[in-house]
Write a protein that holds these residues in place. Structure first.
Motif: not given
Lengths: 188, 290
Positions: B78-90
């Protein structure tokens, strides 16, 4: 010596520029700047009370946060933050609000060459939108030295990879004052 | 400049009371009725797999990239699914650029659960060479403006970006058939991801002492709310995930009501996400100003 660039521009021709301000609602000032396909979004929050530990509390402090499009924050992002901080410190009037921090956050939306230059222009536009008093504007341009020894302006990503060297030049602009449209209207 | 020396934003008692009293007569402060969603605008960037979603004043950008990596030991095919969330200070004055706060982690987990556990993206088709090389799809979500209801907007951005992402085609070649050749886009047309269904997250906020229900809370409503329920459903009526993390207790009937409402909202949002790439291409290629 005229030579053909991939997109048909002449060596000193820039890509189409576009700028939009006040694009975000929560930040005090925001601007989006694009040169061709390179697009950068800048937001300004400030001034906030207090300065960081190593900063001089008798002056206003500028803090730059650079957010890349994908990936971790590495050395290159830190370098961009440092260059942008020094450039913006030279155009802001630091003696006006001592012991405060103005934060500028840069978000890369798309990188197609001349990224730092686009960011400096976007940051300057965002500072104007926020109403931070500036000594003068900072206008940035990227020049590079091609293989044949001639200079070209505003390279794309493909052109950047083939260059021998580059220089980012930032010029102070000598306009007397810039007011965002609508600020001179006073409703009775 | 004094009014702007605010490091943190706080809601005043007057605003809080106003929101609650208005809701008692079924009115919301921005004029919507309690079960109405704000306008969703989905735009795309120049590259494949980049999307920009505006939900009222909330603004989220999603970028999808792919890379060839070694698979996990227990999932060799199986392939991979990666999720990265960034709460920008913006996005707001209280977001720190340092380590992510709990709401950033919660948002990342909800989007991740909705996509991965419901098997919305087919990971087996991402396998190139079993046990050696698979595609790892990385989704970066940048929160650029916080106008409330970040989870729904981030989910829509992730889905829109996944639908427009194209990965290069790979073939097996070489002497022993074990060498992987990645074809550049000029040689062979890149392939889209196989997405079985679109899990859409719908956020419900419970306000006031009687637990009045509103859909898609704005920033001020979020500051006032007593509890929150996030239901991830798809257009077929399947429930992919439910999150109710703390806050005021709600009766069982309220939860069932929420799930029914969520299914109805999901149908219209899914239609919007599916038609978004075509609408965007049409608007940008023609000279209409809409």
């Amino acid at each position: 010596m005229e030579s053909e660039r991939d997109d048909g521009r002449s060596p000193s021709q820039l890509r189409p520029l576009s700028c939009a301000r006040n694009v975000l609602h929560r930040s005090h000032g925001s601007a989006s700047w694009s040169q061709g396909d390179t697009k950068v979004l800048a937001a300004v929050y400030g001034p906030k009370a207090g300065t960081k530990k190593n900063e001089n509390p008798e002056k206003a402090c500028i803090e730059v946060i650079w957010k890349p499009k994908t990936g971790q924050i590495g050395k290159q992002e830190k370098e961009f933050e440092m260059i942008l901080k020094r450039t913006l410190q030279s155009i802001c009037i630091l003696t006006l609000n001592p012991n405060t921090t103005t934060s500028i956050i840069i978000q890369v939306v798309n990188d197609d060459g001349a990224l730092l230059v686009c960011a400096i222009n976007a940051a300057c536009a965002a500072l104007i939108d926020a109403g931070i008093p500036l000594k003068h504007l900072a206008v940035a341009i990227c020049c590079c030295l091609a293989e044949g020894g001639y200079v070209i302006l505003d390279p794309t990503k493909l052109e950047e990879q083939k260059m021998r060297g580059f220089a980012y030049l930032v010029f102070p602009n000598s306009i007397v004052s810039v007011l965002p449209k609508g600020s001179s209207h006073v409703e009775g | 400049m004094d009014g702007r020396l605010a490091n943190r934003w706080r809601l005043t008692v007057n605003e809080k009371k106003f929101i609650e009293t208005a809701l008692a007569s079924n009115l919301r402060i921005d004029g919507r009725n309690p079960l109405e969603y704000r306008k969703i605008i989905i735009k795309f960037g120049r590259e494949d797999g980049s999307s920009e979603v505006q939900l009222g004043q909330t603004h989220v950008m999603g970028f999808v990239t792919g890379q060839l990596v070694q698979p996990y030991q227990d999932r060799q095919n199986e392939g991979m699914l990666l999720i990265f969330t960034e709460f920008s200070p913006m996005a707001g004055p209280s977001f720190d650029p340092g380590h992510p706060g709990e709401s950033a982690v919660e948002l990342g987990r909800i989007v991740d659960r909705g996509l991965r556990d419901s098997r919305a993206v087919d990971t087996e088709s991402l396998c190139v060479l079993s046990g050696k090389l698979v595609w790892a799809i990385r989704i970066d979500l940048h929160i650029v403006d916080n106008g409330g209801n970040l989870i729904d907007a981030a989910n829509i951005a992730a889905l829109a970006a996944l639908l427009t992402f194209r990965r290069p085609e790979c073939t097996l070649g070489g002497d022993d058939g074990q060498e992987v050749i990645v074809h550049p886009p000029e040689e062979r047309e890149p392939l889209p991801l196989i997405v079985h269904h679109l899990p859409v997250a719908i956020t419900f906020a419970f306000l006031g002492s009687e637990g009045k229900l509103v859909v898609d809370p704005t920033h001020s409503e979020e500051a006032v709310m007593a509890g929150r329920l996030i239901a991830t459903v798809n257009a077929n009526g399947d429930i992919c995930a439910i999150q109710k993390a703390g806050g005021e207790g709600v009766p069982q009937s309220a939860i069932m009501h929420c799930l029914q409402l969520a299914s109805m909202c999901a149908i219209s949002i899914t239609k919007k996400i599916n038609s978004a790439p075509w609408d965007y291409v049409f608007c940008s290629k023609s000279n209409f100003i809409l």
